[in-house]
Scaffold this motif. Sequence first.
Motif, mmCIF file in Angstrom:
data_model
loop_
_atom_site.group_PDB
_atom_site.id
_atom_site.type_symbol
_atom_site.label_atom_id
_atom_site.label_comp_id
_atom_site.label_asym_id
_atom_site.label_seq_id
_atom_site.Cartn_x
_atom_site.Cartn_y
_atom_site.Cartn_z
ATOM 1 N N LYS A 126 9.366 11.789 -1.578
ATOM 2 C CA LYS A 126 7.979 11.669 -2.233
ATOM 3 C C LYS A 126 6.882 11.850 -1.190
ATOM 4 O O LYS A 126 5.706 11.546 -1.795
ATOM 5 C CB LYS A 126 7.869 10.152 -2.881
ATOM 6 N N ASN A 127 6.987 12.240 -0.030
ATOM 7 C CA ASN A 127 5.931 12.545 0.856
ATOM 8 C C ASN A 127 5.104 11.179 1.066
ATOM 9 O O ASN A 127 3.942 11.347 1.035
ATOM 10 C CB ASN A 127 5.167 13.668 0.542
ATOM 11 N N LEU B 212 0.967 -1.086 -0.140
ATOM 12 C CA LEU B 212 -0.088 0.136 -0.028
ATOM 13 C C LEU B 212 0.798 1.086 0.099
ATOM 14 O O LEU B 212 1.901 1.504 0.603
ATOM 15 C CB LEU B 212 -0.900 0.018 1.266
ATOM 16 N N SER B 213 0.252 2.238 -0.767
ATOM 17 C CA SER B 213 1.038 3.778 -0.641
ATOM 18 C C SER B 213 0.007 4.641 -0.172
ATOM 19 O O SER B 213 -1.225 4.800 -0.421
ATOM 20 C CB SER B 213 1.648 3.872 -2.060
ATOM 21 N N CYS B 214 0.624 5.834 0.417
ATOM 22 C CA CYS B 214 -0.297 6.728 0.705
ATOM 23 C C CYS B 214 0.672 8.088 0.478
ATOM 24 O O CYS B 214 1.873 8.268 1.231
ATOM 25 C CB CYS B 214 -0.736 6.844 2.197
ATOM 26 N N PHE C 41 4.013 -7.360 8.430
ATOM 27 C CA PHE C 41 3.854 -6.163 7.699
ATOM 28 C C PHE C 41 5.089 -5.106 7.986
ATOM 29 O O PHE C 41 5.500 -5.359 9.230
ATOM 30 C CB PHE C 41 2.527 -5.470 8.287
ATOM 31 N N THR C 42 5.350 -4.440 6.936
ATOM 32 C CA THR C 42 6.604 -3.511 7.225
ATOM 33 C C THR C 42 5.895 -2.173 6.840
ATOM 34 O O THR C 42 5.629 -1.740 5.615
ATOM 35 C CB THR C 42 7.637 -3.844 6.533
ATOM 36 N N ILE C 43 6.127 -1.156 7.758
ATOM 37 C CA ILE C 43 5.749 0.090 7.193
ATOM 38 C C ILE C 43 7.185 1.084 7.129
ATOM 39 O O ILE C 43 8.128 0.784 7.609
ATOM 40 C CB ILE C 43 5.255 1.117 8.549
ATOM 41 N N SER C 44 7.105 2.015 6.053
ATOM 42 C CA SER C 44 8.318 2.783 5.818
ATOM 43 C C SER C 44 7.876 3.935 5.225
ATOM 44 O O SER C 44 6.710 4.302 4.775
ATOM 45 C CB SER C 44 8.988 1.786 4.661
ATOM 46 N N ARG C 45 8.631 4.865 4.952
ATOM 47 C CA ARG C 45 8.383 6.203 4.335
ATOM 48 C C ARG C 45 9.688 6.821 3.553
ATOM 49 O O ARG C 45 10.529 6.331 3.708
ATOM 50 C CB ARG C 45 8.006 7.128 5.664
#
Length: 114
Positions: free
Chosen positions: A73-74, A18-20, A65-69
């Motif tokens: 690219k905000n 997923l992207s946000c 799950f893995t969250i990253s930022r």
Amino acid sequence: QLQASGGGLVQAGGTLRLSCVASRRVFSNNAMAWYRQTPGKPRNLVATITTGDTTTYADSVKGRFTISRDNAKNTVYLQMNNLKPEDTAVYYCNTDSDSTWIDWGQGTLVTVSS
């Protein structure tokens, strides 16, 4: 100001990313988070990531799950592996605190079939 994408239909054991995208003002000044919600139930926190890349996870998704930022690219991501039917939900991103939440947007639907 928040655009979540990447959901879809996947079989159990599958993967999705997923992207946000957020505005620069929101993204650069806040820890970000992914939440999920199923019909008739409250929205639950899935994962968070600070501006310094410290992460936390709900027990139900730890190890999968893995969250990253990506600050350039905000954008905040949620890599979801070994998906289970109970992961089926609408996924949303926002800041990690209700004191800084902004409009939730439509979210992105993830459906995991057994």
